[in-house]
Design a protein around this motif. Structure first.
Motif, PDB file in Angstrom:
ATOM      1  N   GLU A 208       0.788  -1.056   0.096  1.00 45.70           N
ATOM      2  CA  GLU A 208      -0.178   0.033  -0.008  1.00 45.70           C
ATOM      3  C   GLU A 208       0.778   1.048  -0.032  1.00 45.70           C
ATOM      4  N   GLN A 209       2.036   1.344   0.915  1.00 44.44           N
ATOM      5  CA  GLN A 209       2.798   2.482   0.989  1.00 44.44           C
ATOM      6  C   GLN A 209       3.399   2.682  -0.372  1.00 44.44           C
ATOM      7  N   VAL A 210       4.091   1.628  -1.025  1.00 40.75           N
ATOM      8  CA  VAL A 210       4.869   1.812  -2.115  1.00 40.75           C
ATOM      9  C   VAL A 210       3.819   2.432  -3.433  1.00 40.75           C
ATOM     10  N   LEU A 211       2.583   1.619  -3.541  1.00 38.71           N
ATOM     11  CA  LEU A 211       1.720   2.082  -4.542  1.00 38.71           C
ATOM     12  C   LEU A 211       1.179   3.339  -4.385  1.00 38.71           C
ATOM     13  N   LYS A 212       0.890   3.764  -3.235  1.00 37.33           N
ATOM     14  CA  LYS A 212       0.383   5.125  -3.048  1.00 37.33           C
ATOM     15  C   LYS A 212       1.456   6.205  -3.406  1.00 37.33           C
ATOM     16  N   GLY A 213       2.911   5.801  -3.063  1.00 40.47           N
ATOM     17  CA  GLY A 213       3.982   6.624  -3.443  1.00 40.47           C
ATOM     18  C   GLY A 213       4.318   6.672  -4.605  1.00 40.47           C
ATOM     19  N   ILE A 214       3.714   5.865  -5.711  1.00 41.84           N
ATOM     20  CA  ILE A 214       4.197   6.041  -7.038  1.00 41.84           C
ATOM     21  C   ILE A 214       2.823   6.237  -7.964  1.00 41.84           C
ATOM     22  N   LYS A 215       1.655   6.469  -7.241  1.00 45.30           N
ATOM     23  CA  LYS A 215       0.666   6.654  -8.151  1.00 45.30           C
ATOM     24  C   LYS A 215       0.368   7.947  -8.867  1.00 45.30           C
ATOM     25  N   ASN A 216       1.171   8.972  -8.571  1.00 44.78           N
ATOM     26  CA  ASN A 216       1.115  10.146  -9.336  1.00 44.78           C
ATOM     27  C   ASN A 216       1.949  10.104 -10.606  1.00 44.78           C
ATOM     28  N   VAL A 217       2.836   9.090 -10.747  1.00 45.98           N
ATOM     29  CA  VAL A 217       3.466   8.760 -11.840  1.00 45.98           C
ATOM     30  C   VAL A 217       3.125   7.646 -12.885  1.00 45.98           C
ATOM     31  N   LEU A 218       2.231   7.000 -12.373  1.00 48.78           N
ATOM     32  CA  LEU A 218       1.630   5.761 -13.177  1.00 48.78           C
ATOM     33  C   LEU A 218       0.836   6.557 -14.364  1.00 48.78           C
ATOM     34  N   ASN A 219       0.711   5.748 -15.448  1.00 46.04           N
ATOM     35  CA  ASN A 219       0.184   5.964 -16.670  1.00 46.04           C
ATOM     36  C   ASN A 219      -0.849   4.987 -17.096  1.00 46.04           C
ATOM     37  N   PRO A 220      -1.907   4.880 -16.684  1.00 45.55           N
ATOM     38  CA  PRO A 220      -2.719   3.813 -17.151  1.00 45.55           C
ATOM     39  C   PRO A 220      -3.100   3.528 -18.540  1.00 45.55           C
ATOM     40  N   GLN A 221      -2.839   4.476 -19.282  1.00 50.16           N
ATOM     41  CA  GLN A 221      -2.909   4.246 -20.789  1.00 50.16           C
ATOM     42  C   GLN A 221      -1.474   3.555 -21.604  1.00 50.16           C
ATOM     43  N   LYS A 222      -0.396   3.758 -20.686  1.00 50.96           N
ATOM     44  CA  LYS A 222       0.760   3.293 -21.218  1.00 50.96           C
ATOM     45  C   LYS A 222       1.504   2.236 -20.618  1.00 50.96           C
ATOM     46  N   GLN A 223       1.123   2.028 -19.298  1.00 52.73           N
ATOM     47  CA  GLN A 223       2.155   1.357 -18.498  1.00 52.73           C
ATOM     48  C   GLN A 223       1.277  -0.085 -18.236  1.00 52.73           C
ATOM     49  N   ILE A 224       1.973  -1.108 -17.539  1.00 47.85           N
ATOM     50  CA  ILE A 224       1.408  -2.371 -17.241  1.00 47.85           C
ATOM     51  C   ILE A 224       1.912  -2.409 -15.648  1.00 47.85           C
ATOM     52  N   LEU A 225       1.086  -2.828 -14.682  1.00 46.33           N
ATOM     53  CA  LEU A 225       1.416  -2.885 -13.339  1.00 46.33           C
ATOM     54  C   LEU A 225       1.525  -4.189 -12.812  1.00 46.33           C
ATOM     55  N   ILE A 226       2.546  -4.733 -12.368  1.00 41.79           N
ATOM     56  CA  ILE A 226       2.669  -6.240 -11.727  1.00 41.79           C
ATOM     57  C   ILE A 226       2.981  -5.885 -10.314  1.00 41.79           C
ATOM     58  N   VAL A 227       2.070  -6.920  -9.538  1.00 41.44           N
ATOM     59  CA  VAL A 227       2.515  -6.772  -8.155  1.00 41.44           C
ATOM     60  C   VAL A 227       2.756  -8.238  -7.557  1.00 41.44           C
ATOM     61  N   ILE A 228       4.019  -8.508  -7.174  1.00 42.04           N
ATOM     62  CA  ILE A 228       4.456  -9.520  -6.697  1.00 42.04           C
ATOM     63  C   ILE A 228       4.535  -9.646  -5.070  1.00 42.04           C
ATOM     64  N   ALA A 229       3.623 -10.105  -4.475  1.00 42.70           N
ATOM     65  CA  ALA A 229       3.336 -10.101  -3.096  1.00 42.70           C
ATOM     66  C   ALA A 229       2.213 -10.901  -2.633  1.00 42.70           C
ATOM     67  N   ALA A 230       2.477 -12.000  -2.245  1.00 41.92           N
ATOM     68  CA  ALA A 230       1.385 -12.894  -1.821  1.00 41.92           C
ATOM     69  C   ALA A 230       0.350 -12.367  -0.800  1.00 41.92           C
ATOM     70  N   GLY A 231      -0.889 -12.609  -1.044  1.00 42.27           N
ATOM     71  CA  GLY A 231      -1.781 -12.450  -0.199  1.00 42.27           C
ATOM     72  C   GLY A 231      -2.532 -10.977  -0.215  1.00 42.27           C
ATOM     73  N   VAL A 232      -2.077 -10.275  -1.256  1.00 43.37           N
ATOM     74  CA  VAL A 232      -2.585  -8.888  -1.322  1.00 43.37           C
ATOM     75  C   VAL A 232      -3.657  -9.017  -2.509  1.00 43.37           C
ATOM     76  N   PRO A 233      -4.874  -8.777  -2.109  1.00 43.23           N
ATOM     77  CA  PRO A 233      -6.009  -8.721  -3.200  1.00 43.23           C
ATOM     78  C   PRO A 233      -6.167  -7.616  -4.109  1.00 43.23           C
ATOM     79  N   SER A 234      -6.585  -7.847  -5.364  1.00 42.19           N
ATOM     80  CA  SER A 234      -6.715  -6.745  -6.349  1.00 42.19           C
ATOM     81  C   SER A 234      -7.683  -5.728  -5.819  1.00 42.19           C
ATOM     82  N   ALA A 235      -8.620  -5.957  -4.904  1.00 45.82           N
ATOM     83  CA  ALA A 235      -9.774  -5.161  -4.671  1.00 45.82           C
ATOM     84  C   ALA A 235      -9.135  -4.180  -3.862  1.00 45.82           C
TER      85      ALA A 235
END
Length: 260
Positions: free
Chosen positions: A74-101
């Protein structure tokens, strides 16, 4: 294709090592972000771009991989959310037990998202990796992610509900296999071999078993039948292991690992 790996601990670091060996991505197009200067120095010496700034790593990447402890996602994703581009990027999360919701809640404008579970053999291009398309993914995104991880082992596309089972069967499972190697090697020492020789014998035997099954397509029990002669030592050893609950212990261990 540019890839950013945010978090290069045991699993993230192994994945970066696999990316380097696979040569599917140019080394200079891999960026590692991690707070450890020691980790960054290790990968910088191999030609990888390194930084302690997660945003800097993520902003120009085509694929952003977040591989940190589950409680840090959560901390990491919130820290980078301002630079993520949903139209151009793919996000991969490698962390057991973290639901997509949860991830969608943290990132309302989330890029195409994949939950991925490899194992540490990815460093040797031998991972069994599970990929679960999660948020706003399309077939071309899935194909792209699968193609990437296929260069570092074998990949199964699954649903989010089966990730826990995949984790215990393959990610935890590699530890279970190593525990067998340790036990069999210790048995080899008791039988009279030196420890290093016993380990070598067991490892080569396991490798041979896997290659035989892959080449023949046989069910493991059918392959076992090939080496169990009536009254022979193999069947006696197998039966003694079963008396001690070998198969039951393996299944119970897998089911215990899959519990949340």
């Amino acid at each position: 294709m540019k890839i950013a790996m945010i978090g290069a601990g045991a699993m993230g670091g192994a994945t970066v090592e696999g990316l380097i060996k696979a040569t599917y991505v140019k080394i200079e197009d891999i960026t590692v972000a991690d707070p450890s200067e020691q980790v960054l120095e290790k990968f910088a010496q191999q030609g990888v771009s390194v930084t302690t700034d997660n945003q800097l790593a993520a902003q120009d990447a085509d694929i952003v991989c977040v591989c940190v402890k589950p409680w840090l996602v959560e901390q990491v994703l919130k820290g980078i959310k301002n630079v993520l581009n949903p139209q151009k990027q793919i996000l991969i999360v490698i962390a057991a037990g973290v639901p997509s919701a949860n991830i969608k809640e943290w990132l309302p404008d989330c890029p195409p998202l994949f939950l991925v579970i490899p194992n540490i053999a990815i460093a040797q291009l031998a991972s069994m990796t599970f990929v679960a398309p999660a948020v706003a993914t399309e077939s071309q995104h899935t194909e792209r992610v699968k193609e990437l991880f296929d260069t570092m082992g074998q990949t199964i596309i699954t649903d989010e509900q089966h990730l826990a089972a995949g984790t215990t069967l393959a990610s935890c499972g590699i530890a279970y296999a190593m525990r067998y190697i340790r036990a069999a090697a210790e048995g080899g020492v008791e039988l009279g071999f030196k420890a290093d020789d016993a380990k070598k014998i067991v490892m080569q035997t396991m490798k041979g078993a896997v290659e035989l099954l892959e080449a023949s397509g046989l069910h493991p029990e059918a392959a076992i039948d090939l080496v169990t002669t009536p009254g022979g030592v193999t069947i006696k050893g197998l039966n003694e292991m079963e008396h001690a609950g070998f198969t039951s212990a393996v299944i119970r261990g897998l089911k215990a690992g899959a519990k949340n």
